[in-house]
Design a protein around this motif. Sequence first.
Motif, PDB file in Angstrom:
ATOM      1  N   PHE B 146      33.059  47.649  19.026  1.00  0.00           N
ATOM      2  CA  PHE B 146      34.413  47.164  19.288  1.00  0.00           C
ATOM      3  C   PHE B 146      35.417  48.240  18.969  1.00  0.00           C
ATOM      4  O   PHE B 146      36.411  48.054  18.972  1.00  0.00           O
ATOM      5  CB  PHE B 146      34.563  45.721  18.972  1.00  0.00           C
ATOM      6  N   LYS B 200      43.057  50.928  27.450  1.00  0.00           N
ATOM      7  CA  LYS B 200      43.101  49.864  26.578  1.00  0.00           C
ATOM      8  C   LYS B 200      44.218  48.903  27.238  1.00  0.00           C
ATOM      9  O   LYS B 200      45.104  49.449  27.955  1.00  0.00           O
ATOM     10  CB  LYS B 200      43.315  49.869  25.239  1.00  0.00           C
ATOM     11  N   PHE B 201      44.213  47.543  26.812  1.00  0.00           N
ATOM     12  CA  PHE B 201      45.191  46.908  27.031  1.00  0.00           C
ATOM     13  C   PHE B 201      46.289  46.787  26.191  1.00  0.00           C
ATOM     14  O   PHE B 201      45.897  46.334  24.886  1.00  0.00           O
ATOM     15  CB  PHE B 201      44.406  45.425  27.357  1.00  0.00           C
ATOM     16  N   TYR B 202      47.391  46.699  26.387  1.00  0.00           N
ATOM     17  CA  TYR B 202      48.352  46.531  25.339  1.00  0.00           C
ATOM     18  C   TYR B 202      49.079  45.192  25.330  1.00  0.00           C
ATOM     19  O   TYR B 202      49.847  44.831  26.444  1.00  0.00           O
ATOM     20  CB  TYR B 202      49.647  47.609  25.246  1.00  0.00           C
ATOM     21  N   GLY B 203      48.337  44.420  24.479  1.00  0.00           N
ATOM     22  CA  GLY B 203      49.143  42.847  24.567  1.00  0.00           C
ATOM     23  C   GLY B 203      50.013  42.732  23.685  1.00  0.00           C
ATOM     24  O   GLY B 203      50.641  43.518  23.101  1.00  0.00           O
ATOM     25  N   VAL B 204      50.566  41.365  23.753  1.00  0.00           N
ATOM     26  CA  VAL B 204      51.557  40.876  22.741  1.00  0.00           C
ATOM     27  C   VAL B 204      51.169  40.712  21.564  1.00  0.00           C
ATOM     28  O   VAL B 204      50.937  39.565  20.957  1.00  0.00           O
ATOM     29  CB  VAL B 204      52.412  39.736  23.329  1.00  0.00           C
ATOM     30  N   ASP B 205      50.532  41.815  20.678  1.00  0.00           N
ATOM     31  CA  ASP B 205      49.754  41.416  19.381  1.00  0.00           C
ATOM     32  C   ASP B 205      50.505  40.937  18.396  1.00  0.00           C
ATOM     33  O   ASP B 205      50.027  40.184  17.532  1.00  0.00           O
ATOM     34  CB  ASP B 205      49.129  42.887  19.072  1.00  0.00           C
ATOM     35  N   ASN B 207      52.024  38.244  18.690  1.00  0.00           N
ATOM     36  CA  ASN B 207      51.899  36.867  18.670  1.00  0.00           C
ATOM     37  C   ASN B 207      50.638  36.535  18.096  1.00  0.00           C
ATOM     38  O   ASN B 207      50.207  35.300  18.338  1.00  0.00           O
ATOM     39  CB  ASN B 207      52.212  36.458  20.268  1.00  0.00           C
ATOM     40  N   SER B 208      49.605  37.462  17.701  1.00  0.00           N
ATOM     41  CA  SER B 208      48.460  37.413  17.456  1.00  0.00           C
ATOM     42  C   SER B 208      48.268  36.156  16.329  1.00  0.00           C
ATOM     43  O   SER B 208      48.988  36.282  15.412  1.00  0.00           O
ATOM     44  CB  SER B 208      47.738  38.541  16.727  1.00  0.00           C
ATOM     45  N   GLU B 209      47.304  35.168  16.530  1.00  0.00           N
ATOM     46  CA  GLU B 209      47.358  34.262  15.439  1.00  0.00           C
ATOM     47  C   GLU B 209      46.030  34.761  14.373  1.00  0.00           C
ATOM     48  O   GLU B 209      46.011  33.873  13.350  1.00  0.00           O
ATOM     49  CB  GLU B 209      46.688  33.006  16.033  1.00  0.00           C
ATOM     50  N   ALA B 210      45.448  35.801  14.304  1.00  0.00           N
ATOM     51  CA  ALA B 210      44.333  36.357  13.549  1.00  0.00           C
ATOM     52  C   ALA B 210      44.809  36.743  12.142  1.00  0.00           C
ATOM     53  O   ALA B 210      45.665  37.579  12.280  1.00  0.00           O
ATOM     54  CB  ALA B 210      43.686  37.490  14.173  1.00  0.00           C
TER      55      ALA B 210
END
Lengths: 210, 210, 210
Positions: B146, B200-205, B207-210
């Motif tokens: 990954f 790649k996908f550019y997300g709303v990182d 907002n990431s909960e990790a």
Amino acid sequence: MHQNFNLIIEILGTISFAMSGAFAAMQKRFDPFGVLIISFVTAVGGGTVRDLLLDVPVFWMRDMVMCSVIFITCIVAMVFKSLESRFRVTLFLFDSFGLGLFTIVGIQKGMNADLHPIICITLGTITGCFGGIIRDILLNRIPLIFRKEIYATASIVGGTIFLLLVYHTRLSYTFVQISTILLIVLIRTLAVKYHWQMPKFYGVDNNSEA
Amino acid sequence: MHQNFNLIIEILGTISFAMSGAFAAMQKRFDPFGVLIISFVTAVGGGTVRDLLLDVPVFWMRDMVMCSVIFITCIVAMVFKSLESRFRVTLFLFDSFGLGLFTIVGIQKGMNADLHPIICITLGTITGCFGGIIRDILLNRIPLIFRKEIYATASIVGGTIFLLLVYHTRLSYTFVQISTILLIVLIRTLAVKYHWQMPKFYGVDNNSEA
Amino acid sequence: MHQNFNLIIEILGTISFAMSGAFAAMQKRFDPFGVLIISFVTAVGGGTVRDLLLDVPVFWMRDMVMCSVIFITCIVAMVFKSLESRFRVTLFLFDSFGLGLFTIVGIQKGMNADLHPIICITLGTITGCFGGIIRDILLNRIPLIFRKEIYATASIVGGTIFLLLVYHTRLSYTFVQISTILLIVLIRTLAVKYHWQMPKFYGVDNNSEA
């Protein structure tokens, strides 16, 4: 008829978890093949462990239905993603429905193998929870199941009520299936909305070695 | 003849991944038994999951060939280590050859079980990728698969070309095997050398909960 | 008689690992269902992987003995917890006894399947170590097995001595079982008390990618 309805539940659960895996992987900015792999593992992980434990053929290997469903779901998730970015709520809803649907599928497979009700509930919990656990381990997150909100508890409670209703009432089987699935989703949703938590243990965490 | 050549491919893949696991564990400063365990798990992990899914006897349990190969490889890696410390390139090469060799082994086992070509490619990818994923989880690293370079993609593309050549051309089977394995290694090598990446996908990182 | 004694060993190992899992989860402040799940996975993880590899029925699925044992152990651990908080030593002791007991159980199951002695020792190590590895991965800790003290080494050494004594001496089988289990616990305890370590590899860790 039962048989068909069970297949529909299994497909809906697969779609829910495939969506949940795809969105989680896109949120982590994976490439399309990475999104496909995480989506696949999330959708089939729990059922695969269940089928290995039962020593029955693994459900996604003998026909192309599940693989096709996952593949199409992944494409839809990627397209939908570019229109929509409220990941958190979407991910939560798909994950909750997957939990409810797969819990009932797992319990039914245990009943078909004539296992003890407690073992059936265990299989239901494994089917419902393992896909998400594997997803979170691969994404290097603390598994959702062990974060603060009620999760496995919803699966265990819903599964127990399902077995009680099946064995001790004359309600229609399909009605019991649908209402238990919705109950699990409801418990999960209310738990998150109102921050329900089980009481926790307060240990000597400063002695922690981790 | 095919049978013998397949065994050679399986042994070469096992050596590659055993080397890759041993070097990764020595890099993390494990003791000799830790190195042996990581080496073993990396070498047999993918094939074990594949054999469990296919419900065939697990390939390393009925004879001592694979265990002996892994044991000797481990000793060689430990001795070789004291002479040589350019881990990064060594690890990369062994890992790439293991990926190519095991992808083809996995696809062949799927074909032997008369599975759908798409399922065969899935089994090839699992055989090629899972050993490395388990190695990286045990070493507490983000799985190599990954990280940014093309990895599973090489396995999926190589596997697809392998099946197309086997079913739609009259080329010698052994030639198809060797050339697809080299193709997978080549894709991996070029991808790393020239920093090929999938979009790649550019997300709303945020907002990431990790 | 052997049969009964083997069941007792399996139950004692299950209690040890269920305790170890329950205490580790309470230390991480999980809720009661989370404690139950970690306890269950730690107790059955190694044996489940072993039974899947051997393709025999998974040991905890056909009767309720093991599930009941784990459930009661969990309740006891939760009650005992509120009286006692020296987790570190308790956890260590239960983990060591579980390692010794399950190593011997695993080797015996391999012998029953007529496997090569080296494969039997591998199965013993898997049975003894995998529950703890899964527990630590779920708790997001570096697996105990790869931290500095001797762990898998104790299992491998104890297992080898067990097979040597069984095949090459006329000692009573039960005596050999008990003494090898205690030997494994002793090696582990002395290793931790006197900081025994295997020699390690000193690699170019500044090149590490992790």
